[in-house]
Design an enzyme around this catalytic site. Structure first.
Site, PDB file in Angstrom:
ATOM      1  N   HIS A 375      54.685  75.265  58.836  1.00 16.54           N
ATOM      2  CA  HIS A 375      55.256  74.590  57.378  1.00 16.54           C
ATOM      3  C   HIS A 375      54.670  74.903  56.196  1.00 16.54           C
ATOM      4  O   HIS A 375      55.174  74.402  54.940  1.00 16.54           O
ATOM      5  CB  HIS A 375      54.824  73.005  57.573  1.00 16.54           C
ATOM      6  CG  HIS A 375      55.323  71.950  56.746  1.00 16.54           C
ATOM      7  ND1 HIS A 375      56.601  72.306  55.967  1.00 16.54           N
ATOM      8  CD2 HIS A 375      55.055  70.822  56.387  1.00 16.54           C
ATOM      9  CE1 HIS A 375      56.808  71.143  55.151  1.00 16.54           C
ATOM     10  NE2 HIS A 375      55.883  70.634  55.607  1.00 16.54           N
ATOM     11  N   TYR A 506      54.060  56.946  52.166  1.00 18.52           N
ATOM     12  CA  TYR A 506      54.287  58.233  51.521  1.00 18.52           C
ATOM     13  C   TYR A 506      55.847  58.767  51.998  1.00 18.52           C
ATOM     14  O   TYR A 506      56.381  58.673  53.001  1.00 18.52           O
ATOM     15  CB  TYR A 506      53.538  59.441  52.028  1.00 18.52           C
ATOM     16  CG  TYR A 506      53.730  60.856  51.636  1.00 18.52           C
ATOM     17  CD1 TYR A 506      53.290  61.237  50.551  1.00 18.52           C
ATOM     18  CD2 TYR A 506      54.455  61.609  52.564  1.00 18.52           C
ATOM     19  CE1 TYR A 506      53.753  62.567  50.194  1.00 18.52           C
ATOM     20  CE2 TYR A 506      54.790  62.797  52.235  1.00 18.52           C
ATOM     21  CZ  TYR A 506      54.321  63.480  51.112  1.00 18.52           C
ATOM     22  OH  TYR A 506      54.938  64.720  50.670  1.00 18.52           O
ATOM     23  N   THR A 519      57.402  69.503  47.041  1.00 18.10           N
ATOM     24  CA  THR A 519      57.768  68.491  46.650  1.00 18.10           C
ATOM     25  C   THR A 519      56.795  67.645  45.986  1.00 18.10           C
ATOM     26  O   THR A 519      55.696  68.025  45.376  1.00 18.10           O
ATOM     27  CB  THR A 519      57.459  67.981  48.352  1.00 18.10           C
ATOM     28  OG1 THR A 519      56.119  68.082  48.650  1.00 18.10           O
ATOM     29  CG2 THR A 519      58.412  68.623  49.123  1.00 18.10           C
TER      30      THR A 519
END
Length: 820
Positions: A375, A506, A519
């Protein structure tokens, strides 16, 4: 085996500095509004071209026209910070946070803001270096902590559900995607007509997360031509592209190679094969894994260094699993962390058939397929485009085999490998080669310990799925709600219904409208959402509950829009903290250790689309920020904002959620970001909602059941407040019959109104179909119990004499002596 040269990566600072030319002023960039004018209609709609070749170079054409990520104003960030914390704090905590924010604004904050702006000059993004540091300095294993997964829908043609056939099809489509990226023929992602940042696609293939003693690095072989296949923990490789990025194998050729790999892997008993499954080492603690890589590379006479380079430099890894998970939850677990099965003391589960430092395509024995990805360099939105295009291409290629005029997803296609001269392929090897690792006693012991620790980790996590078929995006929008906000309130309502409180939540907002954007953190809990869940679970009429829901959704939508503009609070405050921390480092490590900076919790929250790395792992190289004037206040003094309890609360995410997917995916998910929280990945489809929830031994099944019950109850409330029945599946064609009788011919026969019958039947369902089974937290029952108690107290108030008589009334049953 041809020698694979895998260049060790440069430092991250140098890589980032060379990734884009310096940018001195955002105002020098052209407006993003006119970017669409530079593309033709053919470039915007490749499917309409039926395979006509487009001009290459469009993939990254808009990069130099994208605006830089803005640095928000400090006072606005601090106001947002207080707003998101308010519903999570007591009055005393709110006052303390307000005082800390005011002190920060008038004191150290202004100086840190100035330092941040100076640091950002000439950088592609003010947050990018800090973002990579937070991920790459993460020491814990990436499996279950960082890597998310996608579960693809099954192939719509049952005949292609065989493992080898499905895998071959997916690999060929993935290679077509690689080719489109390398030839820059992949049309840019767009949002409402505006192109988005495409930089992450250049980091998707041929990359590996490489651990070192001082944190990890992202290494990449931009000319990689081969893939690595894992089967029963054994590793194989073969070339799939030529030097021009054209495919050198057809789908049939690929299937033959994969069948050869499967047959070879089956020759070794699985318990013996598991003892050499070195992929499990990639699940270790990063520092331990770094030391083991040194062991693999130190012996010049060993094959291990070359084998390791072959895996690291592969385009991606294909994992062929021998299992056939029977449930959706089991499939999700297999895609995220593999299965855990110990037979006669040996781990034979699919958890050993992985290499977590790279992009992985996973195919089960029954053809079920998914993707697990590292990621650090890519977000879910990027991998979703990859997964969607791959899935679409498998269908279109099958359609083209039926009708040659069927459209192609790609601007151009590779020449047919079967019609090419083999000499034109260049220096390639298309025959599978098995990687032969030299298993020293040191490696065998390390593998055993890694597998045991991994098995512990898998046992600590559980997964549950919900495939809600009652309604989806169509129904939500028809009722006037933002689908994402509607589902987010479902999480709030379900959690409050179980625990009676709101917790920090979140959700990532994509900021790829900006150069190298990643993001921003949407903090779902607001004053309005808090009011909604209390209203929903109290004894109020349906209109009042729906009004509260609508207001909460509007607040969430407004907050999401602000975050999509990169005007949220989390990333900005995190960058200011990193600037302060680096100023502290400039003063000396001794001062840092004496002030407890190790207690910091990073606001980069996972899931990003996932997520944030472990919040206790942020550490930064201090060579990427040039020395600047000292803060007015000694940097050894931690600003009150970062030592306030609110800072810890906002960085401890209990509900980590992410909305990522489309009809090509069946499920999407990731592990929980805290030991007492849930990880919730969800996909909102036209007529359904797919949810995958994970936790560490919390009541995950009960939580997803509560979400489903909430969905049903809200549907009942919405229908009860609608004057006209609305069916989520009704089409506009029905409106024809709503016209006056004179406007069309009189119909013959009795009209059958199927949809109205369905709606009427559903409206007659019992109210219990929504929220039964949760005790006093059933809608209104808690408040009703309190009211009933108060009413009893009001009845027949006792006289003064009665009060005196009962003043010393015994509590409980009085026992006689012979009762003892």
């Amino acid at each position: 085996m041809p020698v694979r040269t895998f260049t060790m990566p440069k430092s991250l600072n140098e890589s980032l500095a060379n990734s884009q030319p310096p940018i001195s002023d955002v105002d020098q960039r052209p407006s993003n509004e006119n970017t669409q004018d530079s593309f033709t209609q053919e470039q915007k709609a490749p499917l309409a071209n039926h395979g006509v070749t487009e001009k290459p170079g469009i993939t990254f054409a808009a990069q130099d026209k994208l605006p830089k990520l803005p640095i928000p104003e400090l006072d606005k960030t601090l106001k947002n910070y207080r707003d998101v914390l308010k519903p999570l704090q007591s009055k005393r905590e709110q006052d303390e946070t307000a005082a800390a924010a005011y002190e920060f604004l008038k004191g150290e904050g202004a100086e840190l803001q100035a330092r941040l702006k100076k640091y950002a000059t000439g950088k592609t993004s003010y947050i990018e270096q800090f973002w990579y540091d937070s991920y790459l300095n993460f020491d814990n294993p990436v499996v279950l902590n960082l890597n998310p997964f996608f579960l693809l829908e099954d192939d719509p043609t049952p005949a292609r559900s065989d493992q080898v056939t499905r895998a071959a099809s997916l690999v060929i489509s993935a290679l077509c995607f690689v080719r489109a990226v390398r030839k820059e023929e992949l049309p840019p992602d767009t949002l409402r007509g505006q192109p988005l940042d495409m930089y992450q696609y250049s980091r998707l293939f041929g990359t590996a997360r490489v651990p070192t003693e001082n944190g990890c690095q992202i290494a990449q072989d931009s000319g990689a031509k081969h893939i690595v296949v894992l089967c029963k923990g054994q590793m194989y490789w073969f070339d799939v592209l030529d030097d021009n990025a054209d495919l050198i194998m057809s789908e049939k050729d690929m299937a033959i190679n994969l069948q050869v790999v499967v047959d070879d892997a089956q020759e070794i008993p699985i318990q013996e094969a598991a003892k050499g499954a070195l992929g499990v080492l990639s699940t270790e603690n990063r520092k331990i894994w770094s030391g083991l890589r040194d062991v693999l590379s130190r012996d010049e006479d060993s094959n291990n260094a070359e084998c390791l380079a072959t895996v690291d430099s592969a385009l991606f890894v294909l994992c062929l699993d021998y299992v056939e998970p029977a449930t959706s939850a089991a499939l999700c677990g297999n895609m995220l962390c593999g299965t855990n099965e110990v037979v006669k003391g040996v781990q034979v589960g699919t958890c050993t058939n992985r290499w977590y430092d790279k992009l992985q395509i996973i195919v089960c024995k029954n053809g079920s397929a998914g993707i697990n990805f590292e990621h650090t360099g890519v977000d879910g939105h990027t991998v979703l485009r990859f997964a969607s295009d791959v899935y679409t291409d498998t269908i279109l290629r099958f359609a083209k085999s039926i009708n040659g005029l069927a459209p192609s997803l790609w601007a151009s296609n590779s020449p047919d490998p079967s019609k090419r001269d083999p000499e034109s392929f260049g220096n390639v090897s298309t025959t599978p080669h098995k990687l032969e690792w030299d298993m020293t006693p040191e490696l065998s012991t390390a593998l055993r310990f890694a597998e045991t620790r991994l098995a512990d980790l898998i046992q600590q996590n559980e997964f549950q799925t919900l495939e809600f078929k009652g309604y989806g995006k169509n129904f939500m929008t028809a009722m006037g709600f933002s689908p994402d906000a509607f589902v987010q309130m479902a999480f709030q309502g379900a959690y409050y219904g179980l625990y009676g409180r709101c917790e920090n939540t979140y959700e990532p907002a994509m900021t790829k409208a900006f150069l190298h954007g990643r993001t921003e953190a949407i903090r779902t809990v607001s004053t309005d959402s808090s009011d909604f869940v209390r209203t929903f679970w109290a004894d109020h009429p349906a209109p009042k509950k729906i009004e509260a829901l609508r207001k909460a959704c509007q607040t969430h939508t407004a907050r999401t829009k602000e975050c999509a503009k990169a005007l949220g609070q989390d990333r900005h405050l995190y960058a200011l903290y990193c600037v302060w921390q680096r100023a502290l480092d400039e003063e000396g490590a001794e001062a840092a250790s004496s002030n407890g900076t190790d207690e910091y919790s990073s606001p980069v929250d996972a899931g990003s689309e996932m997520g944030s790395p472990n919040r206790n792992s942020v550490s930064a190289e201090n060579d990427s920020v040039s020395p600047s004037p000292h803060l007015k206040q000694s940097p050894q003094h931690m600003p009150a904002l970062f030592s306030d309890s609110g800072w810890e609360k906002i960085n401890n995410t209990i509900l980590s959620t992410s909305n990522c997917g489309n009809p090509s995916l069946r499920q999407f998910g990731f592990g929980p970001t805290s030991g007492d929280g849930f990880g919730v990945g969800y996909i909102i489809k036209d007529d359904s909602v797919s949810i995958c929830a994970s936790s560490k031994h919390r009541q995950t099944k009960r939580f997803v059941d509560a979400i489903e019950a909430y969905f049903l109850e809200v549907r009942r409330l919405l229908r009860s407040t609608q004057h006209k029945s609305t069916s989520p599946k009704a089409s506009r064609a029905r409106e024809v019959d709503e016209r006056p009788e004179s406007s069309h011919k009189k119909s013959k026969g009795r009209v059958i109104k199927g949809e109205e019958s369905v709606v009427d039947e559903l409206k007659e369902e019992s109210d219990d179909d929504g929220l039964g089974g949760y005790g006093f937290f059933d809608a209104g029952m808690l408040l009703q119990a309190i009211k009933a108690s108060q009413e009893e107290k009001e009845k027949d108030r006792p006289s003064e004499k009665e009060k005196a008589m009962h003043q010393r009334r015994a509590v409980g049953k009085k026992l006689r002596l012979n009762d003892y």
